[in-house]
Motif scaffolding. Sequence first.
Motif, short mmCIF file in Angstrom:
data_model
loop_
_atom_site.label_atom_id
_atom_site.label_comp_id
_atom_site.label_asym_id
_atom_site.label_seq_id
_atom_site.Cartn_x
_atom_site.Cartn_y
_atom_site.Cartn_z
N TRP A 54 -0.50 -10.32 8.02
CA TRP A 54 0.33 -10.02 6.86
C TRP A 54 -0.03 -8.62 6.36
CZ3 TRP A 54 2.86 -14.10 3.58
CH2 TRP A 54 3.09 -15.27 4.31
N LYS A 55 0.96 -7.73 6.37
CA LYS A 55 0.67 -6.33 6.08
C LYS A 55 1.67 -5.72 5.11
CE LYS A 55 -1.35 -5.61 10.71
NZ LYS A 55 -2.74 -5.50 10.23
N LEU A 56 1.24 -4.63 4.46
CA LEU A 56 2.13 -3.83 3.63
C LEU A 56 2.77 -2.75 4.50
CD1 LEU A 56 -0.18 -3.29 0.53
CD2 LEU A 56 1.95 -4.59 0.53
N ASP A 57 4.05 -2.54 4.31
CA ASP A 57 4.73 -1.46 4.99
C ASP A 57 4.49 -0.17 4.18
OD1 ASP A 57 7.41 0.32 5.03
OD2 ASP A 57 7.10 -0.64 6.99
N PRO A 58 3.89 0.86 4.78
CA PRO A 58 3.53 2.07 4.03
C PRO A 58 4.71 2.74 3.34
CG PRO A 58 2.48 2.08 6.20
CD PRO A 58 3.46 0.95 6.19
N VAL A 59 5.84 2.83 4.02
CA VAL A 59 7.02 3.48 3.44
C VAL A 59 7.56 2.64 2.29
CG1 VAL A 59 9.37 4.27 3.88
CG2 VAL A 59 7.58 4.62 5.61
N GLU A 60 7.65 1.34 2.50
CA GLU A 60 8.14 0.45 1.45
C GLU A 60 7.23 0.49 0.25
OE1 GLU A 60 9.76 -4.15 0.96
OE2 GLU A 60 8.31 -3.68 2.55
N LEU A 61 5.91 0.52 0.50
CA LEU A 61 4.95 0.54 -0.61
C LEU A 61 5.13 1.80 -1.46
CD1 LEU A 61 2.53 -0.65 -2.11
CD2 LEU A 61 1.04 0.52 -0.47
N GLU A 62 5.21 2.95 -0.82
CA GLU A 62 5.33 4.19 -1.61
C GLU A 62 6.65 4.21 -2.38
OE1 GLU A 62 4.55 8.97 -1.56
OE2 GLU A 62 4.50 7.89 0.36
N SER A 63 7.66 3.55 -1.87
CA SER A 63 8.95 3.54 -2.58
C SER A 63 8.87 2.84 -3.93
CB SER A 63 10.02 2.87 -1.71
OG SER A 63 9.84 1.46 -1.65
N LYS A 64 7.83 2.07 -4.14
CA LYS A 64 7.67 1.33 -5.40
C LYS A 64 6.97 2.17 -6.47
CE LYS A 64 9.41 -2.27 -3.35
NZ LYS A 64 10.77 -2.75 -3.66
N PHE A 65 6.38 3.28 -6.08
CA PHE A 65 5.67 4.15 -7.02
C PHE A 65 6.61 5.20 -7.59
CE2 PHE A 65 2.19 2.30 -4.72
CZ PHE A 65 1.06 2.41 -5.52
N ASN A 66 6.46 5.48 -8.89
CA ASN A 66 7.20 6.56 -9.52
C ASN A 66 6.49 6.95 -10.82
OD1 ASN A 66 8.28 4.93 -11.80
ND2 ASN A 66 9.42 3.89 -10.17
N GLU A 67 7.10 7.80 -11.62
CA GLU A 67 6.44 8.29 -12.84
C GLU A 67 6.25 7.20 -13.89
OE1 GLU A 67 10.84 8.64 -13.26
OE2 GLU A 67 9.38 9.22 -11.73
N LYS A 68 6.97 6.07 -13.76
CA LYS A 68 6.81 4.97 -14.72
C LYS A 68 5.72 3.98 -14.31
CE LYS A 68 11.57 4.84 -16.46
NZ LYS A 68 12.77 3.96 -16.67
N THR A 69 5.21 4.09 -13.08
CA THR A 69 4.25 3.12 -12.58
C THR A 69 2.91 3.28 -13.30
OG1 THR A 69 5.29 3.28 -10.41
CG2 THR A 69 3.16 2.16 -10.53
#
Length: 421
Positions: free
Chosen positions: A161-176
Amino acid sequence: MLSNKHKMAKRLEGTDKNVWVEFSQMTLEHKALNLGQGFPDFFPPDHVRRALVETANSTNQMLYQYTRSYGHPRLVKALSDTFSPMYDRQINQNTEAVVTIGAYGALFGAVQGLVNPEDEVIIIEPYFDCYEPMVKVAGGTPVFIPLRSTKNSSPLSSADWKLDPVELESKFNEKTKAIFLNNPNNPVGKVYSMEELNMVADLCKKYDVLVFADEVYEWLIYHPNQHIKIATLPDMWERTLTIGSAGKTFSVTGWKLGWALGPENLIHALQCVHQNCAYTCPTPTQEAVARAFEYELSLMGKPECYYNSLPAQLNPKRDRTAKFISEVGMVPIIPEGGYFMVADFSQIDVDLGSEDDESKDYRFVKWLMREKKLAGIPTSAFYSQQNKHLAENLIRFCFSKEDSTLEKAEEIIKKWKESPN
């Protein structure tokens, strides 16, 4: 009649349901063998029980009264003595530690003290079910990302069970504002590798994000896996609150004692919430846990140290559980850590009914309790509404049980195998 202003606040909507309340009651009603809830049914170590008895019989009058709000002095010192070597830094017991009512209290204080309305908080799925409502109660917005299974053939492991690196970064932004990192993960038992932790850490530093590191199962690691604290990575101490649990560490979940360790500015926010909520934790249990830590410090690194002996005790129980649930067609996902096992039941052919308001795993667990007298937990309870479908064929069992309990489970499985319907 009360006006609308007295009704439940909008941000509390959807936080009233609780899987533990619902299925604990059903387990009792059906008189089912409980492999659902996460607690051991065996005694804690003798020295832990003895510590509470000695505290209760103490002639020290102060042990019967309130203790320091942020943590009993003897306990915060024991926490500092235990964990400072792991972080390769001296943890200030007064300003970089706080003792709470269970790990729940530490998680709640962290979220309430640091998450503001409109802040976004990333939650990795599957997740311990309190994360989402805690964020909502603080006025924050949960943002979900699932661990994705990368293998569909036996044997299965939580390492798949793994995190997808691209998908993970897509969840980060200035509101995180923060990310929850449960390591080892409940329910799947994943232990994050150094590579995975560095990926999360790099994103947190890039986007200036905090980490709520829920590490309550940190000692329950099965060979050859190793637990790495994300706060020990470069420049991560400053942005991480690490949460621990006496209940999980010493098999005393009923004592409801937890803690958080971290930099002074983050701990201060948690302390402010704690002092205005619980104020302090029971003095006798804090004293007993302090003595338990001191005892284990004298055994650190030795096989008889409970941090080593408990996973050694649970390892064969894990393997035994995997074996007997396999016999009826379930496919176990072997955990690297923790004391839960998730299993895929999609190959089992039973009539579960077709209630539109419930997912398949909920219906399977209810069928299992009703027809086979065996209780588990539906794994979709650990997912957001939009991702519950990812767990519709999964059930969670707890194997931190007496051998006699697992033997009863084996008997249930044996009868089930003989009479499938």
